[in-house]
Design a protein around this motif. Structure first.
Motif, mmCIF file in Angstrom:
data_model
loop_
_atom_site.group_PDB
_atom_site.id
_atom_site.type_symbol
_atom_site.label_atom_id
_atom_site.label_comp_id
_atom_site.label_asym_id
_atom_site.label_seq_id
_atom_site.Cartn_x
_atom_site.Cartn_y
_atom_site.Cartn_z
ATOM 1 N N ALA A 177 -16.350 15.604 20.493
ATOM 2 C CA ALA A 177 -15.185 15.118 19.767
ATOM 3 C C ALA A 177 -15.631 14.294 18.555
ATOM 4 O O ALA A 177 -16.660 13.645 18.579
ATOM 5 N N GLN A 178 -14.814 14.392 17.499
ATOM 6 C CA GLN A 178 -15.144 13.662 16.290
ATOM 7 C C GLN A 178 -14.711 12.207 16.411
ATOM 8 O O GLN A 178 -13.654 11.908 16.958
ATOM 9 N N THR A 179 -15.546 11.337 15.905
ATOM 10 C CA THR A 179 -15.190 9.919 15.867
ATOM 11 C C THR A 179 -15.414 9.405 14.451
ATOM 12 O O THR A 179 -16.356 9.824 13.774
ATOM 13 N N ILE A 180 -14.537 8.523 14.037
ATOM 14 C CA ILE A 180 -14.650 7.959 12.703
ATOM 15 C C ILE A 180 -14.698 6.446 12.838
ATOM 16 O O ILE A 180 -13.880 5.843 13.531
ATOM 17 N N HIS A 181 -15.675 5.846 12.227
ATOM 18 C CA HIS A 181 -15.910 4.417 12.364
ATOM 19 C C HIS A 181 -15.872 3.765 10.991
ATOM 20 O O HIS A 181 -16.529 4.234 10.060
ATOM 21 N N GLN A 182 -15.083 2.702 10.890
ATOM 22 C CA GLN A 182 -14.998 1.974 9.632
ATOM 23 C C GLN A 182 -15.525 0.560 9.824
ATOM 24 O O GLN A 182 -15.331 -0.054 10.869
ATOM 25 N N TRP A 183 -16.104 0.047 8.754
ATOM 26 C CA TRP A 183 -16.557 -1.352 8.785
ATOM 27 C C TRP A 183 -16.411 -1.980 7.418
ATOM 28 O O TRP A 183 -16.459 -1.277 6.410
ATOM 29 N N PRO A 184 -16.164 -3.281 7.352
ATOM 30 C CA PRO A 184 -15.836 -4.151 8.473
ATOM 31 C C PRO A 184 -14.382 -3.952 8.923
ATOM 32 O O PRO A 184 -13.642 -3.213 8.296
ATOM 33 N N VAL A 185 -14.000 -4.606 9.970
ATOM 34 C CA VAL A 185 -12.627 -4.514 10.459
ATOM 35 C C VAL A 185 -11.690 -5.283 9.535
ATOM 36 O O VAL A 185 -10.566 -4.852 9.271
ATOM 37 N N ALA A 186 -12.173 -6.421 9.035
ATOM 38 C CA ALA A 186 -11.369 -7.240 8.134
ATOM 39 C C ALA A 186 -12.294 -8.025 7.215
ATOM 40 O O ALA A 186 -13.443 -8.309 7.566
ATOM 41 N N GLU A 187 -11.774 -8.319 6.047
ATOM 42 C CA GLU A 187 -12.537 -9.102 5.058
ATOM 43 C C GLU A 187 -11.600 -10.028 4.312
ATOM 44 O O GLU A 187 -10.478 -9.635 3.960
ATOM 45 N N ILE A 188 -12.083 -11.237 4.056
ATOM 46 C CA ILE A 188 -11.397 -12.143 3.140
ATOM 47 C C ILE A 188 -12.384 -12.412 2.011
ATOM 48 O O ILE A 188 -13.482 -12.920 2.249
ATOM 49 N N LYS A 189 -11.980 -12.030 0.792
ATOM 50 C CA LYS A 189 -12.895 -12.126 -0.337
ATOM 51 C C LYS A 189 -12.220 -12.842 -1.504
ATOM 52 O O LYS A 189 -11.003 -12.803 -1.662
ATOM 53 N N ALA A 190 -13.041 -13.433 -2.341
ATOM 54 C CA ALA A 190 -12.518 -14.123 -3.512
ATOM 55 C C ALA A 190 -12.325 -13.157 -4.672
ATOM 56 O O ALA A 190 -13.052 -12.159 -4.806
ATOM 57 N N VAL A 191 -11.348 -13.458 -5.501
ATOM 58 C CA VAL A 191 -11.154 -12.685 -6.728
ATOM 59 C C VAL A 191 -12.446 -12.708 -7.541
ATOM 60 O O VAL A 191 -13.089 -13.738 -7.664
ATOM 61 N N GLY A 192 -12.816 -11.530 -8.044
ATOM 62 C CA GLY A 192 -14.022 -11.440 -8.858
ATOM 63 C C GLY A 192 -15.286 -11.148 -8.082
ATOM 64 O O GLY A 192 -16.326 -10.846 -8.671
ATOM 65 N N SER A 193 -15.197 -11.182 -6.758
ATOM 66 C CA SER A 193 -16.392 -10.906 -5.949
ATOM 67 C C SER A 193 -16.514 -9.403 -5.706
ATOM 68 O O SER A 193 -15.550 -8.660 -5.851
ATOM 69 N N PRO A 194 -17.702 -8.939 -5.334
ATOM 70 C CA PRO A 194 -17.885 -7.508 -5.082
ATOM 71 C C PRO A 194 -17.407 -7.135 -3.682
ATOM 72 O O PRO A 194 -17.213 -7.986 -2.818
ATOM 73 N N LEU A 195 -17.242 -5.836 -3.483
ATOM 74 C CA LEU A 195 -16.759 -5.340 -2.190
ATOM 75 C C LEU A 195 -17.448 -4.029 -1.855
ATOM 76 O O LEU A 195 -17.684 -3.196 -2.735
ATOM 77 N N SER A 196 -17.761 -3.861 -0.597
ATOM 78 C CA SER A 196 -18.254 -2.580 -0.124
ATOM 79 C C SER A 196 -17.684 -2.328 1.265
ATOM 80 O O SER A 196 -17.864 -3.140 2.171
ATOM 81 N N LEU A 197 -16.968 -1.215 1.390
ATOM 82 C CA LEU A 197 -16.412 -0.801 2.683
ATOM 83 C C LEU A 197 -17.064 0.518 3.080
ATOM 84 O O LEU A 197 -17.311 1.367 2.229
ATOM 85 N N GLY A 198 -17.311 0.656 4.366
ATOM 86 C CA GLY A 198 -18.011 1.850 4.808
ATOM 87 C C GLY A 198 -17.267 2.635 5.862
ATOM 88 O O GLY A 198 -16.366 2.127 6.545
ATOM 89 N N CYS A 199 -17.672 3.869 5.982
ATOM 90 C CA CYS A 199 -17.055 4.790 6.927
ATOM 91 C C CYS A 199 -18.079 5.834 7.329
ATOM 92 O O CYS A 199 -18.783 6.383 6.470
#
Lengths: 112, 111
Positions: free
Chosen positions: B1-23
């Protein structure tokens, strides 16, 4: 851009009643119309879908009615239960790329 | 069976900061992968899709970018977050015919 419209925006029904959700589209580039259900704080999940060749699709308490001439669909939930409380999205597929255009959603609340 | 995993579950970030979300997706080779965004109480907006490694198509411009470095991995990023980036980010895959299966999502709050 493809438009998918849903109505009403929200509705409240009593337990045991039939919930009716409406969806209309402009021109489909594909022939498959899925409905997704999203519980609060959760990701959406495929609920039921219909293809252009059908007028009706039934799955338990959920039934899709399809009026191709008017480009309208409706999702009927019979014997509505509090556990059916969620937001329901209809979508139009956009071809082989898998692009989905979602409607704005209908928030359903079932009260006992 | 296929499984899909995302990270992180939640983020609190400041305006102007970088972001990286994965899957990542397991159990399916060469899947069609997608990023969706949902504002609180809003509809689902497709952001990017990818049908193969190294190839990403943008659907809507939100000052975000996406990459597919591996067959089973999809990354969403930006160098500078805006307040308007807050919302629920969903990675998804599709076996076709309009069937899309979503990950559990990442809830992003930009402050």
């Amino acid at each position: 851009q493809q438009q998918v419209r849903q109505s009403p925006q929200s509705l409240t029904v009593w337990e045991g009643e039939t919930t009716i959700l409406n969806c209309s589209y402009e021109d489909s580039t594909f022939d498959y119309f899925p409905w997704y259900r999203q519980f609060p704080g959760k990701s959406p999940a495929l609920l039921i879908a219909i293809s252009l060749v059908s007028n009706k699709k039934e799955d338990g308490r959920f039934t899709i009615f399809f009026n191709k001439r008017e480009k309208k669909l409706s999702l009927h939930i019979t014997d509505s239960q509090p556990g059916d409380s969620a937001t329901y999205f209809c979508a139009d597929t956009g071809g082989l790329s898998g692009k989905l255009t979602f409607g704005e959603g209908t928030q359903v609340t079932v009260i006992s | 069976a296929q499984t899909i995993h995302q990270w992180p579950v939640a983020e609190i970030k400041a305006v102007g900061s970088p972001l990286s979300l994965g899957c990542t997706i397991k159990g399916k080779s060469s899947p069609n992968l997608y990023w969706y965004w949902q504002a609180t109480g809003g509809t689902l907006q497709q952001l990017f899709y990818s049908i193969t490694v190294g190839q990403v198509e943008s659907v809507v411009q939100l000052n975000l970018s996406a990459s597919r470095p591996k067959d089973d991995q999809f990354i969403l990023s930006t160098e500078k977050l805006l307040l308007s980036h807050s919302g629920f980010y969903l990675c998804a895959w599709s076996p076709g015919q309009g069937r899309v299966f979503f990950g559990k999502g990442t809830r992003l709050t930009v402050v």
